[in-house]
Design an enzyme around this catalytic site. Sequence first.
Site, PDB file in Angstrom:
ATOM      1  N   ARG A 113       0.912  -1.206   0.055  1.00 43.76           N
ATOM      2  CA  ARG A 113       0.455  -0.055   0.327  1.00 43.76           C
ATOM      3  C   ARG A 113       0.838   1.123   0.093  1.00 43.76           C
ATOM      4  O   ARG A 113       0.092   2.631  -0.471  1.00 43.76           O
ATOM      5  CB  ARG A 113      -1.136   0.158   0.905  1.00 43.76           C
TER       6      ARG A 113
ATOM      7  N   GLU B 152       2.782  -5.717  13.584  1.00 49.30           N
ATOM      8  CA  GLU B 152       1.480  -6.025  14.393  1.00 49.30           C
ATOM      9  C   GLU B 152       1.269  -7.339  14.380  1.00 49.30           C
ATOM     10  O   GLU B 152       0.524  -7.657  15.547  1.00 49.30           O
ATOM     11  CB  GLU B 152       0.785  -4.798  14.583  1.00 49.30           C
TER      12      GLU B 152
HETATM   13  P1  AMP Z   1       4.391  -2.011  11.513  1.00 50.04           P
HETATM   14  O1  AMP Z   1       5.573  -2.178  11.329  1.00 50.04           O
HETATM   15  O2  AMP Z   1       3.971  -2.924  13.095  1.00 50.04           O
HETATM   16  O3  AMP Z   1       4.216  -0.171  12.271  1.00 50.04           O
HETATM   17  O4  AMP Z   1       3.192  -2.577  10.157  1.00 50.04           O
HETATM   18  C1  AMP Z   1       3.025  -1.275   9.167  1.00 50.04           C
HETATM   19  C2  AMP Z   1       2.616  -2.230   8.212  1.00 50.04           C
HETATM   20  O5  AMP Z   1       1.219  -2.819   8.731  1.00 50.04           O
HETATM   21  C3  AMP Z   1       1.983  -0.924   6.819  1.00 50.04           C
HETATM   22  O6  AMP Z   1       3.073  -1.337   5.744  1.00 50.04           O
HETATM   23  C4  AMP Z   1       0.414  -1.405   7.174  1.00 50.04           C
HETATM   24  O7  AMP Z   1       0.307  -1.374   6.670  1.00 50.04           O
HETATM   25  C5  AMP Z   1       0.538  -2.759   8.316  1.00 50.04           C
HETATM   26  N1  AMP Z   1      -0.174  -2.341   9.206  1.00 50.04           N
HETATM   27  C6  AMP Z   1      -0.083  -3.108  10.600  1.00 50.04           C
HETATM   28  N2  AMP Z   1      -1.092  -2.399  11.253  1.00 50.04           N
HETATM   29  C7  AMP Z   1      -1.993  -2.267  10.401  1.00 50.04           C
HETATM   30  C8  AMP Z   1      -3.181  -1.947  10.564  1.00 50.04           C
HETATM   31  N3  AMP Z   1      -4.117  -1.701  11.498  1.00 50.04           N
HETATM   32  N4  AMP Z   1      -4.253  -1.678   9.805  1.00 50.04           N
HETATM   33  C9  AMP Z   1      -3.448  -1.418   8.194  1.00 50.04           C
HETATM   34  N5  AMP Z   1      -2.309  -2.411   7.553  1.00 50.04           N
HETATM   35  C10 AMP Z   1      -1.707  -1.936   9.007  1.00 50.04           C
END
Ligand code: AMP
Length: 170
Positions: A59, A96
């Site tokens: 995205r 996450e």
């Molecule tokens: P992080 O590494 O935990 O900061 O996760 C970021 C990545 O996971 C990004 O590429 C986001 O597109 C995706 N992502 C994580 N949590 C969400 C969420 N609640 N909604 C949409 N995309 C998420």
Amino acid sequence: MKIQDYIRDISDFPKPGILFKDITPLLGNHKAFTSCVDQLVDLSPKEVRIDKVIGIEARGFIMGILMAERLKAGFVPVRKKGKLPYDVKSKSYGLEYGEDVLEIHTDAIKAGENILIHDDVLATGGTARAVCDLVKELGGVVVQCNFIMELDFLKGREKLDVPVSALLNY
Ligand code: AMP
């Protein structure tokens, strides 16, 4: 234009307990996504020239390439393991909801280039941190990590030692 009106919350996707922030309503509306790019460009640093925008698969590619066009910068895709065809530098990272490996072409960034990193959501910060590390290892300078949304309660910002900007905070 309130871009938050075009973000849809999906409960328990892709796993129970995750509230997924869906940008497809935003992408489906020309005025909304154009306004989103305008606002992201407004947030970007003005005092330095941005040489390249990095978009994080998948995205992050969408607004990333639109921002690069506006900023007259190059665009660099960072992709999941095994997708890029040339020599790559790899970094494993935690998300996450899981763990994965990100890759960048070794010739994508030249030493000293100013880099803006874009993704749709900052959650735990593991993804953006891995990309910052890849940029630094290639000799680039991260001038900003830039997101449509930041999930404040996950404190991803604390993992990043560079300027962080987001249009929406949850
Ligand atoms: P992080 O590494 O935990 O900061 O996760 C970021 C990545 O996971 C990004 O590429 C986001 O597109 C995706 N992502 C994580 N949590 C969400 C969420 N609640 N909604 C949409 N995309 C998420």
